[in-house]
Design a protein around this motif. Structure first.
Motif, PDB file in Angstrom:
ATOM      1  N   UNK A  78      30.951  36.621  30.696  1.00  0.00           N
ATOM      2  CA  UNK A  78      31.478  35.277  30.488  1.00  0.00           C
ATOM      3  C   UNK A  78      31.815  34.588  31.808  1.00  0.00           C
ATOM      4  N   UNK A  79      31.856  33.284  31.760  1.00  0.00           N
ATOM      5  CA  UNK A  79      32.290  32.520  32.918  1.00  0.00           C
ATOM      6  C   UNK A  79      32.111  31.040  32.675  1.00  0.00           C
ATOM      7  N   UNK A  80      32.603  30.247  33.609  1.00  0.00           N
ATOM      8  CA  UNK A  80      32.366  28.810  33.505  1.00  0.00           C
ATOM      9  C   UNK A  80      30.989  28.470  34.068  1.00  0.00           C
ATOM     10  N   UNK A  81      30.517  29.254  35.032  1.00  0.00           N
ATOM     11  CA  UNK A  81      29.198  29.067  35.630  1.00  0.00           C
ATOM     12  C   UNK A  81      28.996  27.596  36.011  1.00  0.00           C
ATOM     13  N   UNK A 103      27.516  34.021  28.871  1.00  0.00           N
ATOM     14  CA  UNK A 103      28.088  32.976  28.026  1.00  0.00           C
ATOM     15  C   UNK A 103      28.951  32.013  28.820  1.00  0.00           C
ATOM     16  N   UNK A 104      28.620  30.731  28.702  1.00  0.00           N
ATOM     17  CA  UNK A 104      29.466  29.690  29.284  1.00  0.00           C
ATOM     18  C   UNK A 104      30.704  29.576  28.404  1.00  0.00           C
ATOM     19  N   UNK A 105      31.837  29.912  28.974  1.00  0.00           N
ATOM     20  CA  UNK A 105      33.111  29.810  28.274  1.00  0.00           C
ATOM     21  C   UNK A 105      33.825  28.591  28.838  1.00  0.00           C
ATOM     22  N   UNK A 106      34.248  27.714  27.957  1.00  0.00           N
ATOM     23  CA  UNK A 106      34.927  26.507  28.423  1.00  0.00           C
ATOM     24  C   UNK A 106      36.410  26.788  28.595  1.00  0.00           C
ATOM     25  N   UNK A 107      36.902  26.470  29.753  1.00  0.00           N
ATOM     26  CA  UNK A 107      38.307  26.653  30.098  1.00  0.00           C
ATOM     27  C   UNK A 107      38.995  25.293  29.991  1.00  0.00           C
ATOM     28  N   UNK A 157      23.482  21.693  31.097  1.00  0.00           N
ATOM     29  CA  UNK A 157      22.879  21.963  32.410  1.00  0.00           C
ATOM     30  C   UNK A 157      23.194  23.395  32.856  1.00  0.00           C
ATOM     31  N   UNK A 158      24.431  23.824  32.622  1.00  0.00           N
ATOM     32  CA  UNK A 158      24.800  25.199  32.983  1.00  0.00           C
ATOM     33  C   UNK A 158      23.984  26.206  32.171  1.00  0.00           C
ATOM     34  N   UNK A 159      23.801  25.926  30.882  1.00  0.00           N
ATOM     35  CA  UNK A 159      22.994  26.814  30.039  1.00  0.00           C
ATOM     36  C   UNK A 159      21.557  26.857  30.522  1.00  0.00           C
ATOM     37  N   UNK A 160      20.992  25.701  30.882  1.00  0.00           N
ATOM     38  CA  UNK A 160      19.620  25.670  31.403  1.00  0.00           C
ATOM     39  C   UNK A 160      19.506  26.500  32.680  1.00  0.00           C
TER      40      UNK A 160
END
Length: 143
Positions: free
Chosen positions: A6-9, A33-37, A48-51
């Motif tokens: 996990x991370x914000x990436x 996994x992009x985790x929203x903080x 964009x982060x997922x891409x």
């Protein structure tokens, strides 16, 4: 065995890619996994982060990309049948931040945390540093 990275990436860095690559060698499946903080304002849109994560995962066997916007990390893990969390650490400051979370995740749901030490050639790179240098027109975030 399934693991969650996990991370914000925000943005994805070469260090993130290195930890993901190494985690993929250790586990049958890694869900990055992009985790929203809620306490952080995102610099880049989630899509964009997922891409960029999908691009970083190209050629890595057993890697899936996802995002999670609500609830605790342990809730996501329970829902997906994941018992291990991967965390990349660059230095003692990262460990000081990560260990209490690892202990809480274990207390709440029995989730183990595996720490992967940063490649020394990339240990100085952070998302904040990449963003700042990118703002000044010197580099683009890795994808």
């Amino acid at each position: 065995m399934r693991a969650l990275y996990p991370g914000s990436f925000d943005p994805v860095t070469p260090g993130h890619h290195d930890v993901l690559r190494r985690a993929a060698l250790l586990f049958d499946e890694v869900v990055v996994c992009v985790m929203l903080n809620p306490s952080k304002a995102g610099r880049f849109p989630v899509e964009e982060r997922l891409d960029r994560l999908r691009e970083a995962a190209t050629g890595l066997a057993g890697v899936a990309v996802d995002s999670h916007t609500g609830g605790l990390l342990v809730d996501y893990c329970r829902g997906k049948g994941i018992d291990v969390v991967i965390r990349g650490v660059r230095d003692g400051h990262d460990l000081d931040h990560e260990v209490p979370m690892a202990l809480m995740n274990h207390e709440l749901a029995g989730i183990e945390t595996v720490f992967i030490a940063a490649d020394p050639e990339r240990a100085h790179i952070s998302s904040t540093l990449v963003t700042e240098v990118g703002r000044r027109g010197r580099i683009k975030p890795a994808g």
